[in-house]
Design a protein around this motif. Structure first.
Motif, mmCIF file in Angstrom:
data_model
loop_
_atom_site.group_PDB
_atom_site.id
_atom_site.type_symbol
_atom_site.label_atom_id
_atom_site.label_comp_id
_atom_site.label_asym_id
_atom_site.label_seq_id
_atom_site.Cartn_x
_atom_site.Cartn_y
_atom_site.Cartn_z
ATOM 1 N N ALA A 256 32.629 35.946 38.720
ATOM 2 C CA ALA A 256 31.398 36.623 39.112
ATOM 3 C C ALA A 256 31.523 38.114 38.838
ATOM 4 C CB ALA A 256 31.111 36.378 40.592
ATOM 5 N N TRP A 257 30.431 38.691 38.413
ATOM 6 C CA TRP A 257 30.442 40.128 38.138
ATOM 7 C C TRP A 257 30.633 40.987 39.384
ATOM 8 C CZ3 TRP A 257 26.866 43.257 40.326
ATOM 9 C CH2 TRP A 257 25.695 42.664 40.795
ATOM 10 N N SER B 268 34.422 42.991 31.763
ATOM 11 C CA SER B 268 33.789 41.834 32.389
ATOM 12 C C SER B 268 32.361 42.156 32.831
ATOM 13 C CB SER B 268 34.620 41.371 33.586
ATOM 14 O OG SER B 268 34.048 40.243 34.179
ATOM 15 N N CYS B 269 32.168 43.348 33.397
ATOM 16 C CA CYS B 269 30.811 43.755 33.809
ATOM 17 C C CYS B 269 29.897 43.905 32.602
ATOM 18 C CB CYS B 269 30.861 45.065 34.589
ATOM 19 S SG CYS B 269 31.560 44.911 36.237
ATOM 20 N N SER C 17 28.910 40.474 31.375
ATOM 21 C CA SER C 17 27.908 39.906 32.285
ATOM 22 C C SER C 17 26.541 40.536 32.064
ATOM 23 C CB SER C 17 28.326 40.098 33.741
ATOM 24 O OG SER C 17 29.478 39.351 34.016
ATOM 25 N N GLN D 86 25.155 39.115 28.852
ATOM 26 C CA GLN D 86 24.686 37.747 29.080
ATOM 27 C C GLN D 86 23.346 37.751 29.801
ATOM 28 O OE1 GLN D 86 28.055 36.108 31.196
ATOM 29 N NE2 GLN D 86 28.782 35.036 29.373
#
Length: 177
Positions: free
Chosen positions: A14-15, A60-61, A64, A67
């Motif tokens: 999860a972000w 990762s952020c 996200s 996406q």
């Protein structure tokens, strides 16, 4: 002690986890670079680890975020295709041949948005093909298969009810011979 692989799996879940790690690492690194008293005694290896955590968390952020933007673009494209298709269906509804108009008028005046009818019976094939009547899925008796008029078509018929009033002498166009 968790490994880098465990950390990456946590970020992928999860972000919010990644964003929390990014903010926490950034705060400690910024405090150390500004010379704040509580952050100046942190060993160099800890600062290096925090920098790596911040880099992976930022990545990762960013993924996200990309996406989410991609998902929004896909949703907008799907919404636009649906809008165009529904507009086409409304045009078909307003230009029906007499026999199809008679069926739709009968259903509308009878207030039958959902109705049972034999599966693949010839009178409804063209309406089903146009999407003005839908055959429901599932297991049903072939002689009493559930059909439904989609909500947007029904709402369009409600806008001009006088247009969908059958002639008095027409009778029931759904009656089988």
């Amino acid at each position: 002690m968790p490994s880098l692989k465990d950390f990456m799996e946590a970020l992928a879940v999860a972000w919010p986890v990644a964003l929390t790690a990014l903010i926490g690492s950034a705060v400690v690194l910024t405090a150390n670079s500004q010379g704040l008293s509580y952050a100046t005694g942190i060993p160099a290896w800890t600062l290096t680890a925090l920098f790596v955590v911040a880099a992976f968390a930022a990545g990762s952020c960013l993924v996200s975020l990309l996406q989410a933007v991609g998902g929004l673009a896909t949703w907008c494209a799907r919404w636009n295709r649906t809008r165009i298709h529904r507009k086409t269906q409304v045009e078909w509804l307003n230009n029906l041949p007499a026999n199809e108009h008679r069926l739709m008028s009968f259903l509308f005046t009878s207030n039958m948005q959902a109705f049972p009818y034999p599966f693949a019976e010839g009178r409804f094939v063209s309406l089903i093909t146009k999407g003005l009547v839908l055959e429901q899925s599932g297991q049903h008796a072939a002689i009493s298969w559930p059909h439904v008029i989609p909500d947007h078509i029904w709402a369009e018929m409600k806008k001009d009810p006088a247009k969908f009033r059958p002639d008095q002498g027409d009778g029931n166009p759904m009656r089988r011979f």
